[in-house]
Enzyme design. Structure first.
Site, PDB file in Angstrom:
ATOM      1  N   ASP A   1       6.143  -3.558  11.053  1.00  0.00           N
ATOM      2  CA  ASP A   1       4.430  -3.915  10.576  1.00  0.00           C
ATOM      3  C   ASP A   1       3.734  -4.009  12.110  1.00  0.00           C
ATOM      4  O   ASP A   1       2.771  -3.893  12.401  1.00  0.00           O
ATOM      5  CB  ASP A   1       4.292  -4.911   9.107  1.00  0.00           C
ATOM      6  CG  ASP A   1       4.085  -6.063   9.787  1.00  0.00           C
ATOM      7  OD1 ASP A   1       5.004  -6.293  10.461  1.00  0.00           O
ATOM      8  OD2 ASP A   1       3.552  -6.581   9.124  1.00  0.00           O
TER       9      ASP A   1
ATOM     10  N   ARG B   1       1.450  -1.530  -0.183  1.00  0.00           N
ATOM     11  CA  ARG B   1       0.277   0.141  -0.265  1.00  0.00           C
ATOM     12  C   ARG B   1       1.078   1.531  -0.141  1.00  0.00           C
ATOM     13  O   ARG B   1       2.325   1.293   0.629  1.00  0.00           O
ATOM     14  CB  ARG B   1      -0.519   0.042   1.153  1.00  0.00           C
ATOM     15  CG  ARG B   1      -2.287  -0.731   1.150  1.00  0.00           C
ATOM     16  CD  ARG B   1      -3.191  -0.536   2.467  1.00  0.00           C
ATOM     17  NE  ARG B   1      -4.176  -1.215   2.856  1.00  0.00           N
ATOM     18  CZ  ARG B   1      -3.444  -2.478   3.488  1.00  0.00           C
ATOM     19  NH1 ARG B   1      -2.879  -2.271   4.439  1.00  0.00           N
ATOM     20  NH2 ARG B   1      -4.363  -3.222   4.063  1.00  0.00           N
TER      21      ARG B   1
ATOM     22  N   SER C   1       8.005  -4.712   6.419  1.00  0.00           N
ATOM     23  CA  SER C   1       7.522  -6.015   7.610  1.00  0.00           C
ATOM     24  C   SER C   1       8.304  -7.008   7.261  1.00  0.00           C
ATOM     25  O   SER C   1       8.210  -8.980   6.902  1.00  0.00           O
ATOM     26  CB  SER C   1       6.016  -6.211   6.931  1.00  0.00           C
ATOM     27  OG  SER C   1       5.460  -5.903   7.251  1.00  0.00           O
TER      28      SER C   1
HETATM   29  C1  BG6 Z   1      -2.216  -4.958   6.788  1.00  0.00           C
HETATM   30  C2  BG6 Z   1      -1.140  -3.923   8.001  1.00  0.00           C
HETATM   31  O1  BG6 Z   1      -3.468  -4.802   7.411  1.00  0.00           O
HETATM   32  O2  BG6 Z   1      -1.858  -6.050   8.214  1.00  0.00           O
HETATM   33  C3  BG6 Z   1       0.486  -4.360   7.268  1.00  0.00           C
HETATM   34  O3  BG6 Z   1      -0.446  -2.865   6.574  1.00  0.00           O
HETATM   35  C4  BG6 Z   1       0.949  -6.363   7.824  1.00  0.00           C
HETATM   36  O4  BG6 Z   1       1.435  -4.079   7.829  1.00  0.00           O
HETATM   37  C5  BG6 Z   1      -0.667  -6.412   7.677  1.00  0.00           C
HETATM   38  O5  BG6 Z   1       2.252  -6.599   7.571  1.00  0.00           O
HETATM   39  C6  BG6 Z   1      -0.345  -7.920   8.055  1.00  0.00           C
HETATM   40  O6  BG6 Z   1      -1.664  -9.131   7.754  1.00  0.00           O
HETATM   41  P1  BG6 Z   1      -1.262 -10.040   6.154  1.00  0.00           P
HETATM   42  O7  BG6 Z   1      -2.522 -10.996   6.157  1.00  0.00           O
HETATM   43  O8  BG6 Z   1      -1.839  -9.329   4.837  1.00  0.00           O
HETATM   44  O9  BG6 Z   1       0.384 -10.287   5.894  1.00  0.00           O
HETATM   45  C1  GLC Z   2       7.433 -12.035   9.217  1.00  0.00           C
HETATM   46  C2  GLC Z   2       8.568 -10.792   9.211  1.00  0.00           C
HETATM   47  C3  GLC Z   2       8.720  -9.463  10.444  1.00  0.00           C
HETATM   48  C4  GLC Z   2       6.483  -8.632   9.887  1.00  0.00           C
HETATM   49  C5  GLC Z   2       6.252 -10.093   9.522  1.00  0.00           C
HETATM   50  C6  GLC Z   2       4.921 -10.094   9.679  1.00  0.00           C
HETATM   51  O1  GLC Z   2       8.199 -12.551   9.955  1.00  0.00           O
HETATM   52  O2  GLC Z   2      10.142 -11.501   9.493  1.00  0.00           O
HETATM   53  O3  GLC Z   2       9.314  -8.701  10.329  1.00  0.00           O
HETATM   54  O4  GLC Z   2       6.295  -8.667  11.131  1.00  0.00           O
HETATM   55  O5  GLC Z   2       6.348 -10.918   8.801  1.00  0.00           O
HETATM   56  O6  GLC Z   2       4.517  -9.758   8.573  1.00  0.00           O
END
Ligand code: BG6
Ligand code: GLC
Length: 790
Positions: A511, A393, A457
């Site tokens: 994240d 995003r 992340s």
């Molecule tokens: C989102 C966050 O809502 O959730 C992200 O904005 C995050 O930063 C993500 O990595 C985690 O959930 P998923 O299921 O999209 O990996």
């Molecule tokens: C993975 C990444 C970590 C992140 C998590 C959730 O474990 O290594 O940095 O926070 O995924 O997205």
């Protein structure tokens, strides 16, 4: 003949609703079975039944489903199994019985049996003889008992008696009528009508008139007596039979006294004005040691057939359960085991924080340089990027101080093609820069140089808030030339390569941190961020004095635990299953992020798939067959687990999913698949709970508290979308961290907003901390390392 049984068949759609104990929902339709079909071929009959069922399914919009079927087939069958029946003889086939009956009645009538005893003598031998002749001639002495009792025959017995008594000049001035001489013309329902306590005699007169008989009031009384005699015999014979059965049950169980219930149905029992009383009174006399309650069936036996099917399924499932359990047992983690896991993680957290032990720690415990959560006074306009979850995003976030806690946002989701996730770093960052450029263009922001919060992340060694070295890729990313590099630098270089816009200061966040900050804006006691989505991880506010790699004694810093790496040093070997090992070996990063691979959305579906394949190969599922889709990695998506575990539609969803995967399933398979999904998602929730309990207990102990009240900001599709993941996780945390009272706050707009908040907080507070270099170790002794060395 009882039309509701013989010449029509009700089709029912029965839903047995477990949650609403004892409530069964039903829709039904009655279809007629034409007379000629009863005498035609079996193929015609069953084709007709199949057609009626098809039309019913169509009308109920059920054609796509493959529901189990209960079949009430009211004929004597030699049952081999619950779903295997060999039919011995149609007893109530209407026309056959009627034809034979016609013949026999004529014969009986023609012969004019010599029995002349008065009709009002109860249970006369003449009646029995006449009736016996009747049965002998029709069905070679089959079902004699039924012929003395049931609705198909009672009217006819009365008719024969009336004919005989008229011919013997005891009734109707010695005259009969064509109707009275016609078999079947005295219907069984007349008996009930004539025996009605108030209107009975009047009914008798109407019926006798309709039968063309020349009756007087005494005739009507005699006819009523005949009816009463015949129905009484029926009730008493039934009572004798029922007494025999209940006594047998009593003796079987070695009881002095039996209390039991009889489910009853049938028009004779239901409609006759005193049949049930007479039967019950006789049973009391004949089986005095049995206390019998009579329960009239409410919705007919179709519901019962569905119940039999449901029970059969349950039993099949239960008996399969012990085999299935063999596969699922290793995934079931006891509370004791979870406590052990928590203790191991606690040690790993300390190791990760230690200056010298950090480099060999599986749980990296990365400092984030975020020292404070938002206090609500932050303001300004920010850009944000959010990379590493399901979606990439780009965001424009305006934090408006005056409207406390109001954050305005515009955002856009950009896709990252699969090949880009595995391509070069330059390609990836050029793509990110392009998406950002297009977004700025669309928001008319290209001329401005806004600060940017970058949610990235992946595990990064953060040197400063705007210097962040990628330790390693996780979750399916593997772009070359990025590991070991400063991600902020790579982003800035890509933007400069374009040269059409620029950005201001950059704040890098994980994240988990973005989520904690985003939730912290709503609830200032939020000091843990947790993700259970594509990957899993958590961050929390740690006392700086415990973060040995960062200078300073006072205050707190947010630590990105990277708990996904827990177990990478073999510490979880005892709970890893053969399926976890396959998932790891076939991933793009074997040996890395062991804990994450047992928990997160990127892997859960694959664990289920591997289990299903194994169980099918071992002939426990899908009649021992697999399918191309089931054999293909990644084809059982994690979202299927959530769909299959939905409380109402779960089994239906399972059936659709298994069909889409080309599997040859039956209803028990669908239940087993649901059980597999439930086991795998439960393990995930409970492992997360153990990890979260470790962290909250650590915060509590850090602060010297008996009891901690705190909030966790949470995000991730597994947590959000699974129907009971969050409940299961929360319940287990309560058990594992009883001294912590944790509120769970689901992040509202993703962690991009949080990244903007970090940038805002960073602008508010002067960043004073300095990073101590990893290797030098020139300063004081590391207490934790001392412990480790010992
Ligand atoms: C989102 C966050 O809502 O959730 C992200 O904005 C995050 O930063 C993500 O990595 C985690 O959930 P998923 O299921 O999209 O990996
Ligand atoms: C993975 C990444 C970590 C992140 C998590 C959730 O474990 O290594 O940095 O926070 O995924 O997205």
């Amino acid at each position: 003949m009882n039309p509701s049984i013989v010449d029509s068949s009700p089709f029912l759609y029965v839903r047995v609703v477990e949650e609403q104990q004892k409530v069964v929902k039903m829709d039904s339709k009655i279809c007629s079975i034409p007379q000629e079909m009863m005498l035609g071929t079996g193929e015609q009959l069953f084709d007709h039944i199949a057609q009626c069922l098809g039309e019913f399914l169509e009308s109920q919009d059920l054609k796509g489903q493959t529901l189990p079927l209960g079949f009430t087939f009211s004929f004597p069958c030699e049952q081999k199994e619950i779903d295997k029946v060999s039919h011995s003889k149609h007893t109530t086939n209407a026309q056959q019985a009627h034809d034979k009956h016609t013949t026999s009645t004529r014969q009986a009538h023609d012969k004019h049996t010599t029995n002349t005893q008065q009709a009002h003598n109860k249970h006369t031998t003449s009646t029995r003889q006449t009736h016996n002749k009747h049965t002998t001639s029709t069905q070679q002495a089959h079902n004699n008992f039924e012929k003395m009792i049931s609705g198909m025959y009672l009217g006819e017995i009365v008719r024969l008696l009336l004919v005989k008594m008229a011919e013997d000049k005891l009734l109707f001035k010695g005259e009969t009528s064509e109707a009275l001489l016609t078999p079947g013309q005295f219907e069984t329902k007349y008996i009930s009508e004539i025996e009605e306590p108030d209107s009975g005699l009047e009914n008798a007169q109407k019926i006798l008139t309709a039968l063309g008989l020349n009756w007087d009031p005494v005739d009507a009384c005699v006819v009523r007596l005949v009816c009463d005699t015949i129905s009484s015999r029926s009730a008493c014979l039934c009572a004798a039979a029922l007494a025999t059965i209940s006594n047998r049950i009593r003796v079987n169980r070695g009881l002095d006294h039996l209390k039991t219930t009889v489910g009853v149905d049938g028009t004779v029992y239901r409609k006759h004005p005193n049949f049930s009383e007479e039967l019950q009174a006789a049973v009391r006399l004949l089986a005095p040691e049995c206390d019998i309650t009579f329960l009239v069936s409410e919705d007919g036996s179709g519901k019962g057939a569905a119940m039999v099917t449901a029970v059969a399924q349950r039993i099949a499932l239960q008996s399969m359960g012990c085999y299935v359990e063999k596969y699922l047992e290793p995934f079931r983690l006891s509370l004791e085991k979870l406590k052990e896991v928590s203790v191991r993680l606690k040690k790993d957290l300390i190791r990760g924080l230690g200056k010298h032990s950090h480099h060999r720690a599986a749980v990296k415990m990365l400092p984030t340089f975020v020292r404070a959560t938002p206090d609500g006074t932050e303001k300004g306009d920010y850009l944000a990027l959010d990379l590493g979850g399901t979606n990439f995003r780009v965001l424009y976030v305006r934090v408006v101080e005056e409207q406390q806690k109001v954050v305005k946002m515009d955002s856009k989701i950009c896709s990252i093609p699969q090949e880009m996730m595995l391509g070069t770093g330059e390609q990836l960052f050029d793509h990110i820069a392009q998406c950002l450029g297009e977004f700025l263009e669309s928001q008319d922001l290209k001329g401005q140089t806004l600060p940017l919060g970058f949610t990235f992340s992946f595990p990064c060694e953060q040197k400063e808030i705007d210097k962040s070295i990628l330790i390693r890729w996780t979750k399916g990313f593997s772009c070359s030339g990025v590991e070991g590099q400063d991600v902020v630098k790579l982003l800035k270089e890509a933007i400069h390569r374009r040269g059409d816009y620029d950005i201001g200061s950059v704040a890098m966040v994980n994240d988990t941190v973005g989520t904690m900050m985003s939730c912290g804006y709503r609830d200032q006691s939020c000091e843990i961020g947790m993700i259970i989505g594509t990957g899993t991880n958590a961050c929390y506010m740690e006392e700086i004095k415990n973060v040995k790699r960062v200078e300073g004694e006072d205050g707190r810093m947010c630590i990105n635990t990277e708990w996904g790496g827990f177990g990478d040093d073999g510490s979880l070997k005892d709970i890893l299953t053969e399926f976890d090992e396959v998932v790891d070996q076939t991933s793009i990063n074997p040996g890395v992020h062991t804990f994450e691979k047992m928990i997160s959305g990127m892997y859960l579906g694959e664990i289920v798939r591997l289990l299903l394949v194994k169980m099918a190969e071992d002939k426990l599922l899908f009649k021992g067959e697999t399918s191309e889709a089931l054999l293909t990695p990644g084809q059982f998506e994690t979202k299927y687990i959530s769909e299959i575990e939905e409380p109402d539609s779960g089994l239906e969803n399972a059936q659709k999913i298994l069909t889409a995967l080309g599997l040859n399933w039956d209803p028990v398979d669908a239940c087993v698949v649901r059980l597999v999904c439930d086991t795998i998602s439960s393990r995930s929730a409970r492992l997360c709970a153990a990890a979260l309990a470790t962290i909250s207990n650590r915060i509590r102990v850090n602060r010297g508290l008996d009891h901690l009240k705190t909030t966790v900001g949470v995000d991730g599709t597994v947590y959000r979308k699974h129907p009971n993941f969050s409940e299961e996780l929360q319940a287990a945390v309560r058990l594992l961290a009883p001294k912590c009272d944790i509120t769970f706050l689901v992040s509202e707009d993703g962690s991009g907003k949080g990244a903007a908040m970090v940038t805002a907080v960073a602008q508010r507070i002067a960043l004073q901390s300095r990073l101590l270099e990893d290797s030098d170790g020139e300063d004081e002794e590391d207490e934790d390392e001392d412990e480790e060395d010992k």
